[in-house]
Design a protein around this motif. Structure first.
Motif, PDB file in Angstrom:
ATOM      1  N   ALA A   1       0.829  -1.206   0.000  1.00  0.00           N
ATOM      2  CA  ALA A   1       0.000   0.000   0.000  1.00  0.00           C
ATOM      3  C   ALA A   1       0.866   1.260   0.000  1.00  0.00           C
ATOM      4  O   ALA A   1       0.554   2.247  -0.682  1.00  0.00           O
ATOM      5  CB  ALA A   1      -0.926  -0.018   1.215  1.00  0.00           C
ATOM      6  N   ALA A   2       1.978   1.234   0.748  1.00  0.00           N
ATOM      7  CA  ALA A   2       2.841   2.407   0.833  1.00  0.00           C
ATOM      8  C   ALA A   2       3.509   2.713  -0.502  1.00  0.00           C
ATOM      9  O   ALA A   2       3.549   3.874  -0.945  1.00  0.00           O
ATOM     10  CB  ALA A   2       3.890   2.196   1.920  1.00  0.00           C
ATOM     11  N   VAL A   3       4.042   1.700  -1.177  1.00  0.00           N
ATOM     12  CA  VAL A   3       4.740   1.953  -2.438  1.00  0.00           C
ATOM     13  C   VAL A   3       3.755   2.252  -3.570  1.00  0.00           C
ATOM     14  O   VAL A   3       4.057   3.045  -4.474  1.00  0.00           O
ATOM     15  CB  VAL A   3       5.665   0.777  -2.808  1.00  0.00           C
ATOM     16  N   CYS A   4       2.578   1.627  -3.531  1.00  0.00           N
ATOM     17  CA  CYS A   4       1.580   1.938  -4.557  1.00  0.00           C
ATOM     18  C   CYS A   4       1.049   3.364  -4.401  1.00  0.00           C
ATOM     19  O   CYS A   4       0.622   3.985  -5.383  1.00  0.00           O
ATOM     20  CB  CYS A   4       0.422   0.951  -4.493  1.00  0.00           C
ATOM     21  N   ALA A   5       1.079   3.880  -3.170  1.00  0.00           N
ATOM     22  CA  ALA A   5       0.639   5.261  -2.952  1.00  0.00           C
ATOM     23  C   ALA A   5       1.498   6.241  -3.735  1.00  0.00           C
ATOM     24  O   ALA A   5       1.016   7.302  -4.166  1.00  0.00           O
ATOM     25  CB  ALA A   5       0.684   5.584  -1.462  1.00  0.00           C
ATOM     26  N   MET A   6       2.774   5.916  -3.951  1.00  0.00           N
ATOM     27  CA  MET A   6       3.639   6.798  -4.738  1.00  0.00           C
ATOM     28  C   MET A   6       3.161   6.884  -6.180  1.00  0.00           C
ATOM     29  O   MET A   6       3.110   7.974  -6.772  1.00  0.00           O
ATOM     30  CB  MET A   6       5.080   6.279  -4.704  1.00  0.00           C
ATOM     31  N   VAL A   7       2.840   5.726  -6.754  1.00  0.00           N
ATOM     32  CA  VAL A   7       2.367   5.704  -8.141  1.00  0.00           C
ATOM     33  C   VAL A   7       1.042   6.438  -8.264  1.00  0.00           C
ATOM     34  O   VAL A   7       0.828   7.223  -9.199  1.00  0.00           O
ATOM     35  CB  VAL A   7       2.239   4.247  -8.627  1.00  0.00           C
ATOM     36  N   VAL A   8       0.145   6.205  -7.322  1.00  0.00           N
ATOM     37  CA  VAL A   8      -1.158   6.882  -7.345  1.00  0.00           C
ATOM     38  C   VAL A   8      -0.985   8.382  -7.175  1.00  0.00           C
ATOM     39  O   VAL A   8      -1.666   9.185  -7.838  1.00  0.00           O
ATOM     40  CB  VAL A   8      -2.069   6.305  -6.244  1.00  0.00           C
ATOM     41  N   ALA A   9      -0.066   8.797  -6.294  1.00  0.00           N
ATOM     42  CA  ALA A   9       0.151  10.229  -6.072  1.00  0.00           C
ATOM     43  C   ALA A   9       0.641  10.926  -7.325  1.00  0.00           C
ATOM     44  O   ALA A   9       0.256  12.078  -7.602  1.00  0.00           O
ATOM     45  CB  ALA A   9       1.146  10.423  -4.927  1.00  0.00           C
ATOM     46  N   ASP A  10       1.494  10.260  -8.093  1.00  0.00           N
ATOM     47  CA  ASP A  10       1.964  10.863  -9.343  1.00  0.00           C
ATOM     48  C   ASP A  10       0.824  11.088 -10.323  1.00  0.00           C
ATOM     49  O   ASP A  10       0.877  12.011 -11.146  1.00  0.00           O
ATOM     50  CB  ASP A  10       3.026   9.960  -9.984  1.00  0.00           C
ATOM     51  N   ARG A  11      -0.199  10.249 -10.248  1.00  0.00           N
ATOM     52  CA  ARG A  11      -1.331  10.359 -11.173  1.00  0.00           C
ATOM     53  C   ARG A  11      -2.456  11.227 -10.631  1.00  0.00           C
ATOM     54  O   ARG A  11      -3.401  11.525 -11.372  1.00  0.00           O
ATOM     55  CB  ARG A  11      -1.883   8.960 -11.480  1.00  0.00           C
ATOM     56  N   THR A  12      -2.375  11.607  -9.360  1.00  0.00           N
ATOM     57  CA  THR A  12      -3.455  12.397  -8.752  1.00  0.00           C
ATOM     58  C   THR A  12      -2.917  13.683  -8.126  1.00  0.00           C
ATOM     59  O   THR A  12      -3.030  14.757  -8.701  1.00  0.00           O
ATOM     60  CB  THR A  12      -4.184  11.553  -7.694  1.00  0.00           C
ATOM     61  N   LEU A  13      -2.298  13.582  -6.967  1.00  0.00           N
ATOM     62  CA  LEU A  13      -1.843  14.775  -6.255  1.00  0.00           C
ATOM     63  C   LEU A  13      -0.824  15.582  -7.050  1.00  0.00           C
ATOM     64  O   LEU A  13      -0.873  16.818  -7.084  1.00  0.00           O
ATOM     65  CB  LEU A  13      -1.231  14.364  -4.905  1.00  0.00           C
ATOM     66  N   PHE A  14       0.114  14.890  -7.684  1.00  0.00           N
ATOM     67  CA  PHE A  14       1.200  15.573  -8.394  1.00  0.00           C
ATOM     68  C   PHE A  14       1.054  15.442  -9.912  1.00  0.00           C
ATOM     69  O   PHE A  14       2.048  15.494 -10.639  1.00  0.00           O
ATOM     70  CB  PHE A  14       2.548  14.982  -7.956  1.00  0.00           C
ATOM     71  N   ARG A  15      -0.188  15.257 -10.395  1.00  0.00           N
ATOM     72  CA  ARG A  15      -0.364  14.946 -11.817  1.00  0.00           C
ATOM     73  C   ARG A  15       0.051  16.091 -12.723  1.00  0.00           C
ATOM     74  O   ARG A  15       0.597  15.853 -13.805  1.00  0.00           O
ATOM     75  CB  ARG A  15      -1.815  14.562 -12.098  1.00  0.00           C
ATOM     76  N   THR A  16      -0.155  17.349 -12.305  1.00  0.00           N
ATOM     77  CA  THR A  16       0.225  18.478 -13.169  1.00  0.00           C
ATOM     78  C   THR A  16       1.729  18.508 -13.387  1.00  0.00           C
ATOM     79  O   THR A  16       2.217  18.606 -14.524  1.00  0.00           O
ATOM     80  CB  THR A  16      -0.247  19.798 -12.546  1.00  0.00           C
ATOM     81  N   ARG A  17       2.470  18.417 -12.299  1.00  0.00           N
ATOM     82  CA  ARG A  17       3.927  18.418 -12.419  1.00  0.00           C
ATOM     83  C   ARG A  17       4.411  17.170 -13.151  1.00  0.00           C
ATOM     84  O   ARG A  17       5.338  17.226 -13.957  1.00  0.00           O
ATOM     85  CB  ARG A  17       4.533  18.478 -11.019  1.00  0.00           C
ATOM     86  N   HIS A  18       3.773  16.035 -12.868  1.00  0.00           N
ATOM     87  CA  HIS A  18       4.194  14.784 -13.483  1.00  0.00           C
ATOM     88  C   HIS A  18       4.002  14.833 -14.999  1.00  0.00           C
ATOM     89  O   HIS A  18       4.878  14.405 -15.759  1.00  0.00           O
ATOM     90  CB  HIS A  18       3.389  13.628 -12.873  1.00  0.00           C
ATOM     91  N   ARG A  19       2.863  15.367 -15.453  1.00  0.00           N
ATOM     92  CA  ARG A  19       2.614  15.466 -16.896  1.00  0.00           C
ATOM     93  C   ARG A  19       3.606  16.418 -17.548  1.00  0.00           C
ATOM     94  O   ARG A  19       4.070  16.178 -18.669  1.00  0.00           O
ATOM     95  CB  ARG A  19       1.190  15.925 -17.134  1.00  0.00           C
ATOM     96  N   ARG A  20       3.913  17.504 -16.857  1.00  0.00           N
ATOM     97  CA  ARG A  20       4.861  18.464 -17.430  1.00  0.00           C
ATOM     98  C   ARG A  20       6.238  17.837 -17.583  1.00  0.00           C
ATOM     99  O   ARG A  20       6.907  18.008 -18.600  1.00  0.00           O
ATOM    100  CB  ARG A  20       4.923  19.702 -16.537  1.00  0.00           C
TER     101      ARG A  20
END
Length: 784
Positions: free
Chosen positions: A368-387
C-alpha cells in the motif's frame, strides 16, 4: 549495447542471487556486513565492464573470448560466494578460490582498456591509474582469504577478514572516484544509461526469483492461499518500484546526461550511475532477503520465522532503494521527487505497525505504501508529473530495443523456466521430462501472444503496461504451481487447477487488452477473431483435463494426458489459422529483439539452474573444470544462435512485406520453441551432471540427466538448423554434422563419468562456434 554484455549480465544475476542466500544463511549483523562487502565487490566488478563496453566494442576481435573468460570467472565467484568468509570441509579453500576468481574477473577490463587505449592520440589515458587501487586491494583480499589456512581456529579470523575486506573495498572505490574525476570520457550516453537500467531490471529479476524460492526449489510444500496472496503482494511491491525508475527517472536522467559534454558528462555519469545506483541495487538485494524471509513465514507452522530483523530488512531495503533513487533524480535533473518523499514518509510511519503484524499483513502495508507513490503521481502531483513527462518525451524509453514492462514480464518467465526444471527434478523420469516440456509449450505460447501485443500496438500505452504487469503477477502464481502441475499435494490447493486457471486468465487478459487497443484497426481485430476459436477450444480442453486429474498423491491419468496433449496441439495450430495476411508486425526490430531476449533468458535459466545444483557442493578441481566447461558449452551454443539470428535478420530485411510475416511467424513463433525447449533440457541435464561431478566424480552419470543434456543439445541444434534452413532455403551441413555427432555419442558416453561426457559435448560446441563468425551488434533503425 552488445549481446555479449547481456550474456555476462546473466552470470551476474546468479552471483547477486547467491548474495541473498549468503545473507539468509548468516542472518545476523556480521553476516549482513559480510554480504554488504561482497555486494560492493560485485558492483565494482560489474561497473568496470560497463565502463569497458562504453570505451571499446566487446563483440570484435578477441573480445568475445575475453568476455567468456570473465563470465566463467564470475560464475565461479557465484558458486563459491557462500564460502567467501567460511571454508567448508572436504574441498578446496573456498575463500581463496572466491578471491582468485574475483581478481581474475577484475583483471579483464583493466587489461583490455590498457591495451586498447595505450598512448591513444599521443596521450597517456588515466586507465593506467586504475591499476593502482587493484595493486593495493588485491594483496589485502588474498591475505583475508588465506587467514583461515594460516591462523588457528581460536583466533578472531572472522573480524580480521572483515577489516581487510573493508579496507580493500574502500581503496577500490576511492580509486574509482579519483579516476572518474580525471580525463576519462563517457563515449556513448545511450549505452551507459542502457547498461545501468538493465542492471536495475536484473536486480528486480533477482528479487522476483527470491519470491519464488522463498520455500526452496523442491516443489513439495503445499500451495496455500497465504502463499499466493503473499507472493502477489511481493510482485506488487516490485512492480511499483520498477515503475518509479522507468516511468520518469530513467529517461529524464538520460536526457540530462545528453545535454552535457566532456568532463562534466563523465563526472555526472560516474556519480549518478556508478555511485548512486549502488544503494538502489543494495536496497533491492535487501528487499529480496526480506521477501524471502517473509514469504517463508506465511504459514502457521512457519510464522515464528518472521521477526523484527526480517521486517527491518524488508522495509529498510525499500527505503534504501527510494533514497538512492531520490538522490539520483536530484543529481541528474535538479528536482526532488515528491512521490518518493511521500513513499519514504509512509514507510517510516508504518514500520512500528508492520513489525507487530504477521508477514502477509506486513507485506500488504508495504504494498500500500509503495503503490501510494504511483497513485500520487497520477493524482496529487499529476500536473507536475505530466509536465515532466512532456519534457522527456523525446528521450528513449526502451531498454535494449523493447519496453521495460515487456522485460519485466520476461523476468517472471525466468522464474517459470527455473520451476520447469524443478518439476523435472521432482519427477525424475521420462514422463516428468515430457510433462515439463508440456508446461514449456504453455509458457512459450502465452509469451508469444504478449510479444505480438507489443509489436502490433503502441507498447507504451497505459493499458498495455497495466496488462503486462497483471500478466506478470499471474505468471508468478503459475510459476509457483508448476512443480505440482500434474499432481495434487496433500494439504494444499490443487496445482493442476492453479496452472490451468492462471494460463486461462493470462490468455483472456491478452485478448481483452488487444481488442481494446485495436479499436480502430479492423485488421488486428480480424487477427483476434481468428485466434479466439482455437484458443477457446484449447482452454476448454485444459480446464476439462483438470477435472479428470486423480486424487491427491496419484499420478496423472491417461485421459488427462491425452487432453493436455490435444489442447497443446490445438493451441499451437491456431497460429496458422490467423493467416499470414492478417499478421502485423509494427516493428521488425522490436519483434526480433523480443525473441532474442527470451532465448537469452532461457540461457540465463540454464546458468541459474546449474548454479543451484552446487549450493552446498564442496569445491574441487574437477568441479571447477566442470563449471568452466558448462559455461563454455552454453556460450558456444549461444554464439551459434547469434550467427543464425543475424542471417535471419538480413533475410527478413530482403523479402517483400507479403512474405515477411510468414517467415517471422515460422522462424520465431514456432521454430524458436525448439531452441527454448532444448535449453530447458540442457539446464536440467547440467544440473544433474554437475551434482554428480561434485559428489560422485568417478561414477557414471544419471541416465535421465545424461539423456536430457545430450537430447537438449540435439533439440537445440535441430531448432537452429531449421531456422537456418528457413532463412537460407537450404541445409547447413555443419549444423547437421553437429547433430549427428551428438546423437552418435549419446549412447557411447552413457557410461563415462559426467566430466568426460561434458568434455565431449563442449568440444562439439566449440567446433560449431569456431566456424561461425561472430556478427557485430546490428544497428536498429528506430533505436538510439
Amino acid at each position: 549495447m552488445t549481446r555479449l554484455e547481456l550474456f555476462l549480465d546473466l552470470v551476474f544475476v546468479y552471483a547477486f542471487l547467491n548474495v541473498t542466500e549468503l545473507m539468509s544463511a548468516n542472518f545476523h549483523p556480521v553476516g549482513l556486513l559480510q554480504a554488504g562487502l561482497v555486494v560492493l565487490l560485485l558492483w565494482r566488478c560489474w561497473a568496470s565492464y560497463a565502463s569497458l563496453g562504453n570505451l571499446v566494442r566487446l563483440d570484435r576481435g578477441i573480445m568475445p573470448l575475453v568476455v567468456l573468460v570473465a563470465a566463467a570467472s564470475m560464475f565461479v565467484v557465484g558458486v563459491t560466494l557462500p564460502e567467501a568468509f567460511a571454508d567448508r570441509s572436504h574441498g578446496m579453500p573456498g575463500p581463496l578460490v572466491f578471491v582468485v576468481a574475483f581478481l581474475l574477473a577484475r583483471l579483464g577490463p583493466l587489461l583490455i582498456a590498457t591495451f586498447a587505449l595505450w598512448n591513444i592520440d599521443g596521450r597517456r589515458p588515466p586507465v593506467r591509474l586504475a591499476w593502482l587501487p587493484l595493486f593495493v586491494s588485491a594483496p589485502l583480499l588474498l591475505c583475508a582469504a588465506s587467514l583461515p589456512l594460516l591462523l588457528p581456529a581460536w583466533t578472531p579470523v572472522e573480524h580480521v577478514q572483515l577489516v581487510l575486506f573493508a579496507v580493500a573495498v574502500g581503496v577500490d572505490y576511492v580509486g574509482l572516484w579519483a579516476l572518474g574525476a580525471g580525463t576519462w570520457q563517457l563515449t556513448s550516453v545511450g549505452h551507459w544509461a542502457e547498461r545501468y537500467s538493465l542492471i536495475v531490471l536484473i536486480a528486480l529479476g533477482e528479487t522476483i526469483i527470491s519470491i519464488g524460492t522463498s520455500r526452496g526449489l523442491v516443489g513439495d510444500p503445499p500451495i496455500t492461499w497465504s502463499v499466493i496472496s503473499g507472493s502477489f503482494l511481493g510482485i506488487v511491491v516490485i512492480a511499483a518500484l520498477w515503475w518509479t525508475y522507468f516511468d520518469l527517472a530513467k529517461p529524464a536522467a538520460e536526457q540530462a546526461l545528453q545535454r552535457l559534454s566532456g568532463g562534466a558528462r563523465s563526472v555526472l555519469g560516474r556519480d549518478a550511475y556508478t555511485m548512486l545506483h549502488l544503494p538502489m541495487i543494495g536496497g533491492l538485494i535487501l528487499l529480496a532477503l526480506g521477501l524471502k524471509h517473509g514469504l517463508s513465514a506465511t504459514e502457521v507452522r512457519t510464522a515464528h520465522q518472521w521477526d523484527t530483523g526480517s521486517g527491518l530488512v524488508l522495509y529498510g531495503g525499500v527505503a534504501l532503494y527510494l533514497l538512492g533513487l531520490l538522490a539520483f533524480e536530484r543529481l541528474t535533473t535538479n528536482l526532488t521527487g515528491r512521490s518518493l518523499i511521500l513513499g519514504i514518509a509512509l514507510l517510516t510511519a508504518s514500520v512500528p505497525l508492520a513489525l507487530r503484524v504477521p508477514a502477509v499483513a506486513s507485506l500488504a502495508i508495504l504494498a500500500a505504501a509503495v503503490c501510494a507513490m504511483v497513485v500520487a503521481d497520477r493524482t496529487l502531483f499529476r500536473t507536475r508529473h505530466r509536465r515532466l513527462h512532456g519534457s522527456v518525451a523525446e528521450a528513449a524509453t526502451r531498454v535494449s530495443g523493447v519496453w521495460p514492462h515487456e522485460l519485466f514480464l520476461d523476468l517472471l518467465i525466468v522464474y517459470a523456466f527455473i520451476q520447469v526444471t524443478v518439476l523435472m527434478t521432482r519427477q525424475p523420469s521420462p514422463a516428468g521430462a515430457v510433462q515439463g516440456l508440456g508446461v514449456v509449450v504453455l509458457l512459450w505460447w502465452s509469451w508469444c501472444y504478449y510479444a505480438w501485443l507489443g509489436s502490433a500496438t503502441s507498447g507504451d500505452s497505459i493499458s498495455v503496461r497495466v496488462t503486462m504487469l497483471i500478466a506478470a503477477a499471474l505468471t508468478l502464481v503459475l510459476g509457483i504451481a508448476i512443480p505440482q502441475a500434474f499432481s495434487r499435494v496433500p494439504g494444499g490447493l490443487p496445482g493442476p487447477l492453479i496452472v490451468v486457471t492462471c494460463y486461462v486468465a493470462i490468455r483472456i487478459l491478452h485478448f481483452a487488452s488487444f481488442w481494446l487497443a485495436a479499436r480502430a484497426d479492423p485488421t488486428i481485430r480480424a487477427q483476434l477473431s481468428r485466434a479466439v476459436v482455437p484458443a477457446g477450444a484449447a482452454l476448454a480442453l485444459l480446464l476439462f483435463a483438470t477435472l479428470t486429474f486423480p486424487p491427491k498423491g496419484s499420478p496423472i491419468t491417461p485421459v488427462s494426458a491425452v487432453l493436455w496433449g490435444t489442447a497443446l496441439a490445438v493451441d499451437l495450430g491456431g497460429g496458422y489459422l490467423i493467416g499470414p495476411r492478417n499478421w502485423q508486425i509494427r516493428s521488425l526490430d522490436h519483434w526480433m529483439e523480443r525473441y532474442n531476449l527470451v532465448v537469452l533468458i532461457a540461457f540465463g535459466e540454464a546458468v541459474i539452474s546449474t548454479g543451484v545444483a552446487l549450493v552446498s557442493a564442496p569445491i574441487s578441481p574437477a568441479l571447477l573444470l566442470a563449471i568452466t566447461l558448462s559455461l563454455t558449452l552454453l556460450a558456444t551454443l549461444w554464439w551459434t544462435y547469434v550467427g543464425t539470428d543475424e542471417l535471419l535478420y538480413r533475410r527478413l530485411r530482403q523479402v517483400p512485406n507479403s512474405l515477411r510475416a510468414v517467415l517471422a511467424r515460422d522462424a520465431y513463433t514456432y521454430l524458436h520453441l525448439l531452441t527454448v525447449a532444448g535449453l530447458i533440457l540442457i539446464a536440467f541435464g547440467l544440473k544433474s551432471t554437475l551434482a554428480q561431478v561434485a559428489y560422485r566424480p568417478t561414477a557414471a552419470p544419471d541416465p535421465l540427466g545424461h539423456t536430457a543434456l545430450y537430447g537438449g543439445v540435439i533439440v537445440y541444434l535441430i531448432g537452429d538448423q531449421l531456422i537456418w534452413q528457413r532463412a537460407r532455403g537450404r541445409t547447413s551441413r555443419r549444423r547437421m554434422l553437429g547433430v549427428l555427432l551428438v546423437a552418435l555419442s549419446t549412447p557411447a558416453t552413457a557410461l563415462l563419468p559426467g566430466l568426460g561426457a561434458l568434455v565431449l559435448l563442449t568440444a562439439v560446441g566449440i567446433g560449431l562456434a569456431t566456424t561461425t563468425p561472430f556478427p557485430a551488434t546490428r544497428a536498429r533503425p528506430g533505436g538510439r
